[in-house]
Enzyme design. Structure first.
Site, short mmCIF file in Angstrom:
data_model
loop_
_atom_site.label_atom_id
_atom_site.label_comp_id
_atom_site.label_asym_id
_atom_site.label_seq_id
_atom_site.Cartn_x
_atom_site.Cartn_y
_atom_site.Cartn_z
N HIS A 559 0.83 -1.21 0.00
CA HIS A 559 0.00 0.00 0.00
C HIS A 559 0.87 1.26 0.00
CE1 HIS A 559 -3.21 -2.86 1.23
NE2 HIS A 559 -3.91 -2.08 0.42
N HIS A 563 0.81 1.89 -5.46
CA HIS A 563 -0.58 1.43 -5.44
C HIS A 563 -1.52 2.64 -5.54
CE1 HIS A 563 -4.36 -0.41 -4.38
NE2 HIS A 563 -4.46 0.36 -3.31
ZN LIG Z 1 -6.16 0.62 -2.13
#
Ligand SMILES: [Zn+2]
Length: 856
Positions: A559, A563
């Site tokens: 993350h 992303h």
């Molecule tokens: Zn996400």
């Protein structure tokens, strides 16, 4: 990373807006006092409005705590008086007890000369040094006699004033504020404040504050007066119950816990068999995902009873206190409507009207017809009932307290009503002042989170902006010194343009891009959809914003900024290449792309459940969609800084709209909400197929606010999961990084929380990844892309992508299972061989005799 004091100082210096917000609102009273190096009582909290509320709440809890410890009337009243003298700037306050001796009423000093830094020992008057007033002497006597509050602005002009105490104590009284404490029609005591220190006399506001605080003292004094003091024996019983209450505590939220504590404290004064408290849901506005089904006509709007301030009456929890026989406390979460504590409809009625209801003979009332047999195994039935609303400071009904069966078997009378009312009032505006309490809690947690934000110093620095907006190189000056057109000329050269990195493609991959390239691509997209000019986004602000967003992502396994960027890019591609832009205005398009970039900012690499289990402050701040709400707040926190605010030239209505869409879009990335919107989205796609002409459908949709929001929310999911649609080389790598981040969480669960992670997060089950991927594709992802490709054929590449990846993962799964099977078979063969050998051995040893022992 380590952050020095200098770093924090520098950050605060460079971010005056943040620093101001932080210090204005986000610090606790105590902290400020500590910073100022002064005792708390000398800090003027009037200048910190919210803080004084917080501090007030703390004082209230302290008082409740004192009451819980022991029913020491003097101690509680002393604390209240000390607080009052500080708040209204009274030189001193005193408590006079009312009593009758030989049939003649009199007042006697009990607490004398309480000031804001007084100690209890110095103020407590021992019986042998009491000053006694007959009722016909002095202002205090007058107050006890007339039973009315008085505010004497100048004692020299008041005929009731008597200087005899002044003479006795060598003090000069100038002005007085005094009030009687009543129990029903009887005077219990008089409380007096004298000499305003920062003005000529006490103001009406002082009087309000004085009376407000005294409701505590009142309660305690009433209890004292009624001599509901308990013997040692019952106190032992109380301790036992306190201990057992601990188990109940675990089931309650922080706020309920305070509430429970307070009720538990006062239970000794309740003259009843049993009581129950229904807690009301305080949410006024429903979440978008709960409103949609109503707006879409799938769910009938709520028509049931509402509180006076318009909330649906929903008792989300009932706490049942059993005082008869064996004492017990039960917590009933989400009680059904036919639960005995609710089924009479009385609590609902009280919540609806705010009335106090006293029912003398339950058996004769229709509403208690449900009571056909005893309500518990002890044979207990409801005989009489007193039900009252619990109201907070804002006059909102936060719950309903219902008391059953007076101990002596008689119906509740007006004395009980009064006592119970003061108790519930006391509860309402102390423990159940959820607002203040919530704020206090949130302030605490926010402080930690704000610190995180500071530490992470996300803002794009002046040297960093030169990585993209190279004004020094081009013109030898700072961006601020350049014209918008000059900046545009630089960006035209420095940005990658629409084709270099294939930003319009569904198969876009960030593998060949640096993180800085991605920042540039992000900026490029705002130009591609034409919002920079249209909404007059200052270009320096746009660059700083995108750069800061990239820095707002932590450098974690999955993350991270890559992303975040991918989600923004997919949103851009769905809108443009996927043709979804035709339903939305340019303003909305800008909000959606921005939401994509921001949607996971400051992600910690662990999921919502982990935040709850590890008791992260974030979990205390937000009830649901914990991380998503944080990403949203973090995004708004960046946008609140003028130098990053790409919305700065929008009008108020536009800003509201953009923020509203961001709220929905970012919260919608919580996969837990995905199943709520699935069918609604499917119905929209179905509806679109009934239109023959695309144009007519687009015209229809353009006006359908709710449907547009639902499609947008589903687009966010499609973006968030888009890695699953990428070419296999990309998908296989990304899936591994997702898994790696899960495994890291699993490691934390094992080491920090001492828990066994679920298979998905268990690195020792890494071989099951293909199987997990197949399940995820089948049960979650396929629907999204199948429906989107049905909605717009331009989105077909995403669906093709997922189908291909499913095939690949299935092949891996089959391969793994084949291997497992082979191993299993080999093991089985080995076992069989071993067993055969054993049988052979046994057979050969049968002759050597029995294995059982012979006892001779
Ligand atoms: Zn996400």
């Amino acid at each position: 990373m380590s952050v020095t004091k200098e770093d924090v100082g520098k950050f605060l210096d460079e971010n005056p807006v943040f620093a101001k917000v932080y210090y204005d609102k986000k610090l606790k009273a105590g902290a400020i006092a500590a910073v100022m190096n002064r005792p708390e009582s000398t800090v003027d909290f009037a200048t910190f409005k919210e803080l004084s509320q917080v501090e007030e709440a703390e004082i209230l809890f302290n008082l409740i705590h004192d009451m819980q410890e022991n029913v020491n009337m003097e101690k509680v009243v002393f604390k209240v008086l000390r607080r009052i003298s500080f708040l209204i700037h009274a030189d001193r306050c005193s408590l006079f007890m009312y009593r009758q001796r030989n049939g003649i009423a009199e007042l006697a000093t009990r607490l004398f000369n309480v000031h804001s830094s007084a100690e209890l020992e110095d103020c407590l008057v021992p019986p042998d040094s009491e000053i006694v007033f007959p009722l016909d002497i002095g202002v205090v006597g007058h107050v006890a006699h007339t039973k009315k509050t008085v505010n004497v602005k100048d004692v020299s002009e008041d005929s009731h004033f008597s200087p005899f105490v002044d003479e006795l104590t060598e003090y000069t009284t100038k002005n007085i504020l005094a009030t009687p404490i009543m129990n029903g029609k009887e005077v219990v005591a008089v409380i007096m404040a004298i000499n305003k220190t920062d003005g000529p006399f006490f103001t009406p506001e002082d009087q309000d504050l004085f009376l407000k605080y005294l409701s505590f003292a009142t309660l305690n004094l009433k209890i004292y007066h009624l001599s509901y003091l308990h013997s040692c024996e019952t106190r032992r019983g109380q301790q036992l119950l306190l201990w057992s209450a601990n188990k109940v505590f675990e089931e309650l939220t922080d706020i309920e816990r305070q509430f429970h504590k307070a009720l538990y404290t006062v239970r000794a004064y309740l003259n009843c068999d049993r009581y129950s408290v229904g807690l009301l849901d305080m949410t006024k506005e429903k979440e978008f995902f709960d409103v949609w089904p109503v707006l879409m006509g799938e769910q009938a709007p709520y028509k049931g009873p509402v509180t006076p301030d318009g909330r649906e009456i929903n008792f989300y929890k009932v706490i049942d206190y059993i005082l008869h026989g064996k004492e017990e406390i039960k917590v009933i979460p989400t009680p059904p409507a036919d639960h005995w504590a609710l089924s009479s409809g009385l609590p609902t009625y009280v919540a609806e009207t705010g009335f106090i209801c006293n029912i003398m003979n339950a058996a004769s009332e229709d509403m208690f017809n449900f009571q056909k047999e005893p309500l518990d195994s002890s044979g207990w039935t409801i005989k009489n009932v007193l039900s009252l609303p619990i109201v907070n400071k804002k006059e909102e009904i936060v719950g309903v307290a219902t008391f059953y069966n007076r101990k002596d078997g008689k119906p509740f009378d007006d004395q009980d009503e009064q006592l119970m009312e003061s108790l519930t009032q006391f509860l309402g505006w102390s423990a159940l002042n959820t607002d203040t309490y919530d704020k206090m809690n949130k302030l605490e947690n926010r402080k930690d989170i704000a610190q995180d934000m500071v530490l992470y110093h996300v803002k794009c620095r002046n040297d960093e902006i030169q990585d993209i907006l190279k004004t020094k190189e081009y013109y030898g000056c700072e961006p601020a010194e350049c014209e918008e057109d000059e900046l545009f000329q630089i960006l035209k050269k420095e940005l990658p343009g629409p084709t270099k990195f294939e930003i319009y493609e569904f198969h876009f991959s960030d593998f060949d891009c640096t993180e800085l390239d991605l920042v540039k691509c992000g900026i490029q997209m705002y130009y591609e959809v034409g919002v920079v000019k249209k909404f007059q986004i200052p270009q320096e602000v746009l660059v700083r914003f995108m750069y800061s967003v990239s820095k707002g992502y932590r450098k974690i396994t999955y993350h991270n900024w890559r992303h975040g960027f991918n989600v923004g890019q997919t949103m851009f591609t769905l809108l443009t290449t996927g043709q979804l832009k035709q339903y939305y205005t340019d303003l909305e398009v800008m909000a959606m792309i921005t939401s994509g970039f921001l949607h996971d900012i400051d992600h910690r690499g662990t999921n919502n459940l982990y935040q709850v289990k590890s008791q992260n402050p974030l979990a205390k701040l937000h009830g649901s969609s914990i991380l998503e709400r944080h990403h949203l707040e973090f995004g708004k926190f960046l946008l609140a800084d003028e130098s990053l605010n790409i919305y700065q030239n929008l009008n108020r209505r536009q800003v509201e709209h953009v923020m509203h869409l961001m709220d929905i879009a970012i919260i919608a990335t919580d996969l837990a909400l995905y199943f709520k919107k699935r069918t609604m989205f499917q119905k929209i796609v179905d509806l679109s197929e009934t239109y023959e002409e695309r144009k007519k459908w687009v015209d229809f949709m353009a006006l359908e606010t709710t449907r547009k929001e639902i499609v947008m929310a589903m687009m966010m999911t499609a973006c968030d999961l888009s890695a699953i649609t990428k070419p296999w080389e990309v998908q296989s790598k990304v899936a591994l990084s997702v898994a790696a981040e899960f495994w890291e969480q699993g490691d934390l669960e094992r080491t920090v929380l001492n828990q066994q992670p679920i298979p998905m997060m268990d690195r020792y089950k890494a071989a099951e990844l293909p199987k997990l991927q197949c399940g995820f594709i089948d049960f979650v992802c396929t629907f999204v892309y199948k429906e989107f490709s049905r909605f717009h054929k331009e989105i077909q590449p995403m669906y093709d992508g997922i189908l291909n990846n499913k095939k690949e993962w299935k092949a891996k799964q089959d391969e793994y299972e084949a291997k497992l099977k082979a191993i299993e078979e080999a093991n089985k063969a080995k076992e069989e061989a071993a067993a055969a050998k054993q049988t052979a051995n046994n057979a050969s040893s049968t002759g050597s005799g029995s294995k059982t022992c012979c006892v001779s």
